[in-house]
Design a protein around this motif. Structure first.
Motif, short mmCIF file in Angstrom:
data_model
loop_
_atom_site.label_atom_id
_atom_site.label_comp_id
_atom_site.label_asym_id
_atom_site.label_seq_id
_atom_site.Cartn_x
_atom_site.Cartn_y
_atom_site.Cartn_z
N VAL A 8 -2.22 4.02 8.84
CA VAL A 8 -2.58 3.47 7.53
C VAL A 8 -2.11 4.42 6.43
O VAL A 8 -2.53 5.58 6.38
N PHE A 9 -1.26 3.91 5.56
CA PHE A 9 -0.81 4.64 4.38
C PHE A 9 -1.43 3.95 3.17
O PHE A 9 -1.06 2.81 2.85
N ALA A 10 -2.37 4.61 2.53
CA ALA A 10 -3.12 4.00 1.43
C ALA A 10 -2.65 4.58 0.11
O ALA A 10 -2.45 5.80 -0.02
N LEU A 11 -2.49 3.72 -0.88
CA LEU A 11 -2.04 4.16 -2.20
C LEU A 11 -3.23 4.63 -3.02
O LEU A 11 -4.24 3.92 -3.15
N ASP A 12 -3.10 5.84 -3.56
CA ASP A 12 -4.20 6.46 -4.31
C ASP A 12 -3.59 7.46 -5.29
O ASP A 12 -2.66 8.20 -4.94
N PRO A 13 -4.10 7.51 -6.53
CA PRO A 13 -3.53 8.43 -7.52
C PRO A 13 -3.55 9.89 -7.09
O PRO A 13 -2.74 10.70 -7.57
N ALA A 17 3.70 0.57 9.83
CA ALA A 17 2.64 1.04 8.93
C ALA A 17 1.78 -0.11 8.43
O ALA A 17 2.23 -1.25 8.30
N LEU A 18 0.53 0.21 8.14
CA LEU A 18 -0.33 -0.64 7.33
C LEU A 18 -0.34 -0.03 5.93
O LEU A 18 -0.75 1.13 5.75
N LEU A 19 0.16 -0.76 4.96
CA LEU A 19 0.26 -0.28 3.59
C LEU A 19 -0.91 -0.84 2.81
O LEU A 19 -0.98 -2.04 2.55
N ALA A 20 -1.86 0.02 2.45
CA ALA A 20 -3.14 -0.43 1.89
C ALA A 20 -3.22 -0.15 0.40
O ALA A 20 -2.86 0.94 -0.07
N PHE A 21 -3.74 -1.15 -0.33
CA PHE A 21 -3.85 -1.07 -1.78
C PHE A 21 -5.26 -1.45 -2.19
O PHE A 21 -5.80 -2.47 -1.74
N GLY A 22 -5.87 -0.63 -3.04
CA GLY A 22 -7.23 -0.90 -3.49
C GLY A 22 -7.29 -2.01 -4.51
O GLY A 22 -6.27 -2.51 -4.99
N SER A 23 -8.51 -2.41 -4.83
CA SER A 23 -8.70 -3.50 -5.78
C SER A 23 -8.24 -3.07 -7.17
O SER A 23 -8.12 -1.88 -7.48
#
Length: 258
Positions: free
Chosen positions: A182-187, A201-207
């Motif tokens: 899991v590769f999650a986008l975060d500042p 990959a699982l590309l994860a994006f928050g709300s």
């Protein structure tokens, strides 16, 4: 104008019988994409059959024959009564939604050759539709949403232009996500430009408002940040997904289009 009853198909009766169990395809492009990617379309109507087939000749000759067999002409008032908001192309259809089992099989297939996009508690229906359209364009394995948003809501399908049928779209909990890094986008993550994203990959994006949930953050093995000028607060969700999928494709993940 063709009388819909005398065609022998009774599209209105069929529409009313199937509407609650099927997906609304709103407009020519949604129908075109659904047919192109193998959707089962039991009924399709148009206000002007000749004009719609001419549009198919121009924009989608590969599905023109299939559309000719599907489309029934109906009066404007009849068409308007079938859809929540008339589309400029005055075309509408119903399609059978892929089974959850089929989507889970596609999402869980190993080894995966393209990523899965995960939208963690998304809120905006239009954004979700735009993401599905992007994922289909890049050939992603699927789009998964967590939380309460229904990724098959009519507004999402409209925003996705019928491309739900080109990829696996399903709502899951974080615990139900398919296997894969899991590769999650975060500042606060590492600059994405220094990372090669694997095909599985699982590309994860928050709300759009609250970012990643605690559950998804705990599942993530990598936190990544998109390049952003200081004092710019955020990107639109669909823009973030587009940038990330492009980065994956540019580092060798996607097949080159001739």
């Amino acid at each position: 104008m063709t009388d819909p009853v005398t065609t022998g198909r009774d599209p209105l009766g069929r529409w009313h019988r199937l509407a609650d169990a099927c997906v609304l395809l709103d407009g020519f492009h949604a129908l075109k994409h659904a047919v192109r990617f193998g959707a089962e379309v039991p009924v399709a109507v148009t206000v002007d059959r000749r004009a719609t087939l001419a549009l198919a000749d121009e924009l989608a000759p590969d599905v023109r024959e299939a559309l000719e067999a599907l489309l029934t002409e109906v009066p404007q008032s009849t068409y308007a009564a079938l859809v929540p908001r008339p589309h400029p192309t005055a075309v509408a259809a119903l399609a059978v939604r892929p089974s959850r089992e089929a989507n889970l099989e596609r999402l869980g297939h190993a080894p995966r050759s393209t990523p899965v996009v995960v939208l963690d508690n998304p809120r905006n229906l239009g954004n979700a539709g735009a993401v599905i359209r992007l994922a289909a364009g890049f050939g992603a394995t699927g789009v998964v949403t967590t939380g309460t948003l229904d990724p098959w809501h009519p507004t999402v399908v409209r925003g996705g232009a019928g491309l739900h049928f080109a990829t696996a779209v399903e709502r899951l909990t974080v615990d139900e996500l398919p296997a894969g890094p899991v590769f999650a986008l975060d500042p606060e993550g590492d600059d994405i430009r220094g990372v090669k994203l694997p095909d599985d990959a699982l590309l994860a994006f928050g709300s759009e408002r609250s970012g990643l949930s605690a559950e998804l953050r705990a599942r993530a093995g990598h936190l990544l940040a998109l390049p952003m000028r200081p004092q710019v607060s955020s990107y639109n969700l669909a823009t973030s997904v587009a940038m990330t999928l492009y980065h994956w494709s540019a580092t060798g993940g996607a097949p080159h289009v001739p």
